[in-house]
Design a protein around this motif. Sequence first.
Motif, PDB file in Angstrom:
ATOM      1  N   ILE A 199      22.216  29.338  43.769  1.00 42.92           N
ATOM      2  CA  ILE A 199      22.929  28.734  42.622  1.00 42.92           C
ATOM      3  C   ILE A 199      24.376  29.230  42.598  1.00 42.92           C
ATOM      4  O   ILE A 199      25.312  28.453  42.442  1.00 42.92           O
ATOM      5  N   GLN A 200      24.512  30.547  42.789  1.00 45.09           N
ATOM      6  CA  GLN A 200      25.853  31.151  42.839  1.00 45.09           C
ATOM      7  C   GLN A 200      26.718  30.489  43.913  1.00 45.09           C
ATOM      8  O   GLN A 200      27.919  30.358  43.764  1.00 45.09           O
ATOM      9  N   GLU A 201      26.070  30.052  45.005  1.00 44.37           N
ATOM     10  CA  GLU A 201      26.805  29.439  46.120  1.00 44.37           C
ATOM     11  C   GLU A 201      26.866  27.918  46.000  1.00 44.37           C
ATOM     12  O   GLU A 201      27.170  27.224  46.968  1.00 44.37           O
ATOM     13  N   GLY A 202      26.521  27.379  44.828  1.00 46.56           N
ATOM     14  CA  GLY A 202      26.761  25.961  44.563  1.00 46.56           C
ATOM     15  C   GLY A 202      25.587  25.021  44.748  1.00 46.56           C
ATOM     16  O   GLY A 202      25.746  23.803  44.624  1.00 46.56           O
ATOM     17  N   ALA A 203      24.390  25.555  45.056  1.00 43.81           N
ATOM     18  CA  ALA A 203      23.232  24.664  45.275  1.00 43.81           C
ATOM     19  C   ALA A 203      22.525  24.344  43.963  1.00 43.81           C
ATOM     20  O   ALA A 203      22.608  25.093  42.996  1.00 43.81           O
ATOM     21  N   GLN A 204      21.816  23.236  43.969  1.00 39.16           N
ATOM     22  CA  GLN A 204      20.875  22.939  42.891  1.00 39.16           C
ATOM     23  C   GLN A 204      19.489  23.332  43.416  1.00 39.16           C
ATOM     24  O   GLN A 204      19.150  23.050  44.572  1.00 39.16           O
ATOM     25  N   VAL A 205      18.703  23.987  42.563  1.00 36.82           N
ATOM     26  CA  VAL A 205      17.484  24.617  43.056  1.00 36.82           C
ATOM     27  C   VAL A 205      16.232  24.134  42.335  1.00 36.82           C
ATOM     28  O   VAL A 205      16.216  23.987  41.115  1.00 36.82           O
ATOM     29  N   ILE A 206      15.194  23.881  43.129  1.00 38.26           N
ATOM     30  CA  ILE A 206      13.866  23.585  42.591  1.00 38.26           C
ATOM     31  C   ILE A 206      12.969  24.744  43.003  1.00 38.26           C
ATOM     32  O   ILE A 206      12.922  25.095  44.194  1.00 38.26           O
ATOM     33  N   ILE A 207      12.305  25.376  42.035  1.00 33.77           N
ATOM     34  CA  ILE A 207      11.433  26.505  42.369  1.00 33.77           C
ATOM     35  C   ILE A 207       9.982  26.182  42.007  1.00 33.77           C
ATOM     36  O   ILE A 207       9.730  25.369  41.117  1.00 33.77           O
ATOM     37  N   THR A 208       9.064  26.827  42.727  1.00 35.18           N
ATOM     38  CA  THR A 208       7.646  26.636  42.409  1.00 35.18           C
ATOM     39  C   THR A 208       6.984  27.979  42.115  1.00 35.18           C
ATOM     40  O   THR A 208       7.510  29.040  42.450  1.00 35.18           O
ATOM     41  N   GLY A 209       5.811  27.906  41.502  1.00 38.63           N
ATOM     42  CA  GLY A 209       4.979  29.083  41.226  1.00 38.63           C
ATOM     43  C   GLY A 209       3.689  28.580  40.598  1.00 38.63           C
ATOM     44  O   GLY A 209       3.597  27.405  40.227  1.00 38.63           O
ATOM     45  N   ARG A 210       2.704  29.465  40.482  1.00 38.62           N
ATOM     46  CA  ARG A 210       1.436  29.035  39.866  1.00 38.62           C
ATOM     47  C   ARG A 210       1.427  29.258  38.367  1.00 38.62           C
ATOM     48  O   ARG A 210       0.857  28.477  37.621  1.00 38.62           O
ATOM     49  N   ASP A 211       2.060  30.339  37.930  1.00 36.82           N
ATOM     50  CA  ASP A 211       1.992  30.695  36.511  1.00 36.82           C
ATOM     51  C   ASP A 211       3.115  30.008  35.728  1.00 36.82           C
ATOM     52  O   ASP A 211       4.297  30.315  35.920  1.00 36.82           O
ATOM     53  N   LYS A 212       2.721  29.071  34.847  1.00 37.14           N
ATOM     54  CA  LYS A 212       3.709  28.229  34.157  1.00 37.14           C
ATOM     55  C   LYS A 212       4.640  29.045  33.262  1.00 37.14           C
ATOM     56  O   LYS A 212       5.840  28.787  33.202  1.00 37.14           O
ATOM     57  N   ILE A 213       4.075  30.054  32.585  1.00 37.72           N
ATOM     58  CA  ILE A 213       4.904  30.833  31.650  1.00 37.72           C
ATOM     59  C   ILE A 213       6.012  31.567  32.412  1.00 37.72           C
ATOM     60  O   ILE A 213       7.186  31.503  32.043  1.00 37.72           O
ATOM     61  N   THR A 214       5.619  32.223  33.522  1.00 34.91           N
ATOM     62  CA  THR A 214       6.636  32.947  34.321  1.00 34.91           C
ATOM     63  C   THR A 214       7.650  31.957  34.896  1.00 34.91           C
ATOM     64  O   THR A 214       8.861  32.216  34.903  1.00 34.91           O
ATOM     65  N   LEU A 215       7.146  30.820  35.360  1.00 35.19           N
ATOM     66  CA  LEU A 215       8.032  29.828  35.977  1.00 35.19           C
ATOM     67  C   LEU A 215       9.037  29.299  34.949  1.00 35.19           C
ATOM     68  O   LEU A 215      10.250  29.247  35.221  1.00 35.19           O
ATOM     69  N   ASP A 216       8.536  28.944  33.758  1.00 38.88           N
ATOM     70  CA  ASP A 216       9.426  28.432  32.699  1.00 38.88           C
ATOM     71  C   ASP A 216      10.480  29.472  32.333  1.00 38.88           C
ATOM     72  O   ASP A 216      11.658  29.158  32.152  1.00 38.88           O
ATOM     73  N   HIS A 217      10.039  30.717  32.243  1.00 40.60           N
ATOM     74  CA  HIS A 217      10.949  31.803  31.883  1.00 40.60           C
ATOM     75  C   HIS A 217      12.057  31.926  32.946  1.00 40.60           C
ATOM     76  O   HIS A 217      13.238  32.053  32.629  1.00 40.60           O
ATOM     77  N   THR A 218      11.649  31.859  34.227  1.00 44.68           N
ATOM     78  CA  THR A 218      12.633  32.000  35.317  1.00 44.68           C
ATOM     79  C   THR A 218      13.595  30.808  35.333  1.00 44.68           C
ATOM     80  O   THR A 218      14.803  30.984  35.538  1.00 44.68           O
ATOM     81  N   VAL A 219      13.061  29.604  35.097  1.00 50.03           N
ATOM     82  CA  VAL A 219      13.917  28.405  35.072  1.00 50.03           C
ATOM     83  C   VAL A 219      15.001  28.578  34.004  1.00 50.03           C
ATOM     84  O   VAL A 219      16.189  28.313  34.239  1.00 50.03           O
ATOM     85  N   GLN A 220      14.574  29.094  32.842  1.00 49.64           N
ATOM     86  CA  GLN A 220      15.516  29.303  31.736  1.00 49.64           C
ATOM     87  C   GLN A 220      16.564  30.355  32.109  1.00 49.64           C
ATOM     88  O   GLN A 220      17.751  30.191  31.883  1.00 49.64           O
TER      89      GLN A 220
END
Length: 251
Positions: free
Chosen positions: A26-47
Amino acid sequence: MKLKGKIALITGGSSGIGKATAQLFIQEGAQVIITGRDKITLDHTVQELGHHTIGIVTDAGSMKDLMHLNEELRQYTSHLDIVFVNAGFGKYAPLELIDEVHYEEMFNTIVRGTLFTVQQVLPLMTNNSAIVLNTSIVTEVGMPNSSVYSAAKSAVQSFTKTFASELISRGIRVNAVSPGPIQTNYFDRSNLSKEQVDSFTTSFAPQVPIQRFGLASEVAEAVMFLASEAASFIVGTELSVDGGFPKIKTK
Ligand SMILES: NC(=O)c1ccc[n+]([C@@H]2O[C@H](COP(=O)([O-])OP(=O)(O)OC[C@H]3O[C@@H](n4cnc5c(N)ncnc54)[C@H](OP(=O)(O)O)[C@@H]3O)[C@@H](O)[C@H]2O)c1
């Protein structure tokens, strides 16, 4: 900005190496899609990551989820420039205690997950794109209790070369990072007890020539290099990020 305008998928991007790589991309200008199994952790990281990061809940060990990945990705993008296949965890046991569940968990997530993630993202990958796989130093050294994890990561090491040979004619460079011991949630999320993790960490750090565990951000820098134009002539290579372990001895 080395990745300006690029779209990247990082599997297992909600923690550790994947999250640090997402931050750097992100710092280098990319748009990022991330995956994970745990929705709460994933939502938190996205935020936390911000910058329009997208999170997809998916299990790299589930064939059903893997077969939906392409369709899910297409909701957000028509192409991918970079894929970091990183999702994984480790389970440890002596030979006598390895059972089918242990075997399947490791091989489903690491081997099947890597193979079918790459297969499913391929139709989205552009000419001049890059895939980075995540292996481990365990492929280079025999470590007690790690038979299944090491065998699974050795399969990924093999994929690095075979995928690279198959995909280079389509303009897709495939390489891998091979991390040494890295400070992440990895050990806490393994099946080792806190005492075993503490004892392993204390006894292992002095064996690393650089005398410490690595940081997730240090692996992220290597992934960034392999994914970027700076590595335009690098194909089918595994880049070690291991503080010198187990290649060099200082004593
Ligand atoms: N840390 C080390 O010393 C080290 C050394 C060599 C290689 N590695 C490799 O580096 C990779 C990342 O590990 P890490 O150290 O960053 O550990 P981590 O902090 O525990 O992060 C692992 C990430 O992978 C995700 N994940 C795990 N299993 C998944 C699955 N089946 N499907 C989708 N996502 C999954 C986790 O999210 P959820 O749990 O929510 O799914 C999390 O986002 C792994 O492949 C690991 O084998 C680590």
